[in-house]
Design an enzyme around this catalytic site. Structure first.
Site, mmCIF file in Angstrom:
data_model
loop_
_atom_site.group_PDB
_atom_site.id
_atom_site.type_symbol
_atom_site.label_atom_id
_atom_site.label_comp_id
_atom_site.label_asym_id
_atom_site.label_seq_id
_atom_site.Cartn_x
_atom_site.Cartn_y
_atom_site.Cartn_z
ATOM 1 N N GLY A 9 -44.378 49.304 31.047
ATOM 2 C CA GLY A 9 -44.017 50.197 30.866
ATOM 3 C C GLY A 9 -42.253 50.900 31.304
ATOM 4 O O GLY A 9 -41.548 50.219 31.417
ATOM 5 N N TYR A 36 -54.317 65.100 36.849
ATOM 6 C CA TYR A 36 -52.509 64.726 35.878
ATOM 7 C C TYR A 36 -52.045 65.583 36.005
ATOM 8 O O TYR A 36 -50.616 65.333 37.268
ATOM 9 C CB TYR A 36 -53.232 63.426 35.046
ATOM 10 C CG TYR A 36 -51.292 62.791 35.027
ATOM 11 C CD1 TYR A 36 -51.166 61.691 35.389
ATOM 12 C CD2 TYR A 36 -50.907 63.304 33.622
ATOM 13 C CE1 TYR A 36 -49.717 61.383 34.948
ATOM 14 C CE2 TYR A 36 -50.008 63.045 33.189
ATOM 15 C CZ TYR A 36 -49.155 61.691 34.105
ATOM 16 O OH TYR A 36 -48.105 61.316 33.919
#
Length: 354
Positions: free
Chosen positions: A17, A158
């Site tokens: 990523g 998150y």
């Protein structure tokens, strides 16, 4: 380019990523690397590629699960034992869970995520920042997120951890402002990585419009090297979402973000709502133009501008109140109402030029 030969960048989450793309940029610029991640095989292969393609001289691979207790201290100790000076720290590693907080997500997993996203990131920052301040040299890139400034239903923990990172970073920037050490908060939109699958999410509506991790890394790298306090990669629509977060009713934002995290087979739509790109993006473009124009005005024109801006503020406040009233009357039509509001706001801002 080999512009920074001899310097070292430490990157967490480097095996895939955004982290992997950032590692590539550092390698291209001649940095030595400390690559941290859970997949030692991937990091070893990446090391060989960097040495072959870019002539990277030194690469230390640290295989570590950053959700474990004392992970940050162990990484710091290994770096010290290797005699490495870290000139750039990139806190990229992060994770999430998906589902309703009350009934669907698992506390043990959420506790690991809090440890990874908050505790490990904070301690890594503290340990390496102390050394940088002592040397009066260094850079730190912190992976926050655009959801650091918005509600994010179905990924609530998150978003909360990213709000913490955003606030911590901006506070520390103030604390070190008189030094040659810089910190940059990276605030990307949804990015085409394995993030959602690792969070246990099904295919989501938001995944129709994700950004390229190479683009995100490139924008982040440029901002980091310039010492900027934050960077929102991509075009004006991403930057517009930050502005919208500051001016929109939180209930409206939460409903819109929930819509983006709805599984595609339940959402009843195939694309991200048009308000993101059309209404608010137009307002942001006008706002940027206003700031540029204001800086070049003479005192008389500035006074005239302030008067018009005051009238505009009253209009904007009324428009936001209108959206709130409409929301309470008909929540099901909130998104459509805000689309109209975004267009009205854009026209109102444009009227300042008139």
């Amino acid at each position: 380019m080999n512009a920074e030969t001899g310097k070292t960048a430490l990157i967490t989450g480097a095996s895939s990523g955004i982290g992997q793309e950032l590692a590539k940029l550092f390698a291209q610029d001649g940095y030595n690397l400390v690559l941290v991640g859970r997949s030692e095989d991937k990091l070893d292969r990446l090391s060989e590629v960097f040495k072959s393609n870019y002539g990277t001289q030194q690469i230390l691979v640290i295989n570590k699960d950053l959700s474990e207790e004392d992970a940050a201290q162990d990484i710091y100790n290994q770096v010290q034992e290797a005699g490495i000076t870290v000139n750039v720290l990139v806190n990229d590693a992060g994770a999430s869970t998906y589902g309703l907080f009350a009934t669907e997500t698992n506390w043990e997993r959420e506790k690991q995520i809090i440890h990874l996203n908050v505790l490990t990131t904070t301690l890594l920052t503290k340990l390496f920042l102390k050394d940088m301040v002592a040397r009066n040299e260094g850079r730190i890139l912190q992976l926050a997120s655009l959801v650091a400034v918005t509600p994010f239903p179905l990924m609530a923990v998150y978003a909360a951890t990213k709000a913490y990172i955003w606030n911590l970073t901006q506070s520390l920037i103030n604390e070190i402002k008189d030094s040659n050490v810089t910190m940059t908060a990276l605030m990307p939109n949804a990015t085409a990585t394995n993030f959602f699958r690792e969070a246990g999410a099904p295919k989501l509506t938001v995944e129709d419009t994700m950004d390229d991790p190479a683009m995100v890394a490139k924008d982040a790298y440029k901002a980091l090297m310039k010492g900027e306090a934050k960077v929102i990669p991509g075009g004006v629509s991403n930057k517009a979402q930050e502005v919208m977060a500051y001016v929109s009713p939180q209930e409206t934002l939460a409903a819109m973000m929930r819509r983006l995290l709805t599984p595609k087979d339940e959402s009843g739509q195939e694309k991200t709502p048009v308000w993101t790109i059309v209404g608010v993006a137009a307002a942001v473009v006008a706002g940027i133009a206003l700031v540029s124009a204001f800086n070049n005005m003479d005192p008389v024109d500035k006074a005239r501008y302030r008067y018009k801006a005051g009238k505009l503020k009253s209009k904007a406040t009324g428009l936001i109140d209108e959206a709130g009233d409409a929301l309470s009357e008909a929540k099901d039509t909130a998104a459509d109402k805000w689309s109209d509001l975004g267009q009205m706001a854009g026209r109102a801002i444009a009227n300042v030029f008139g």
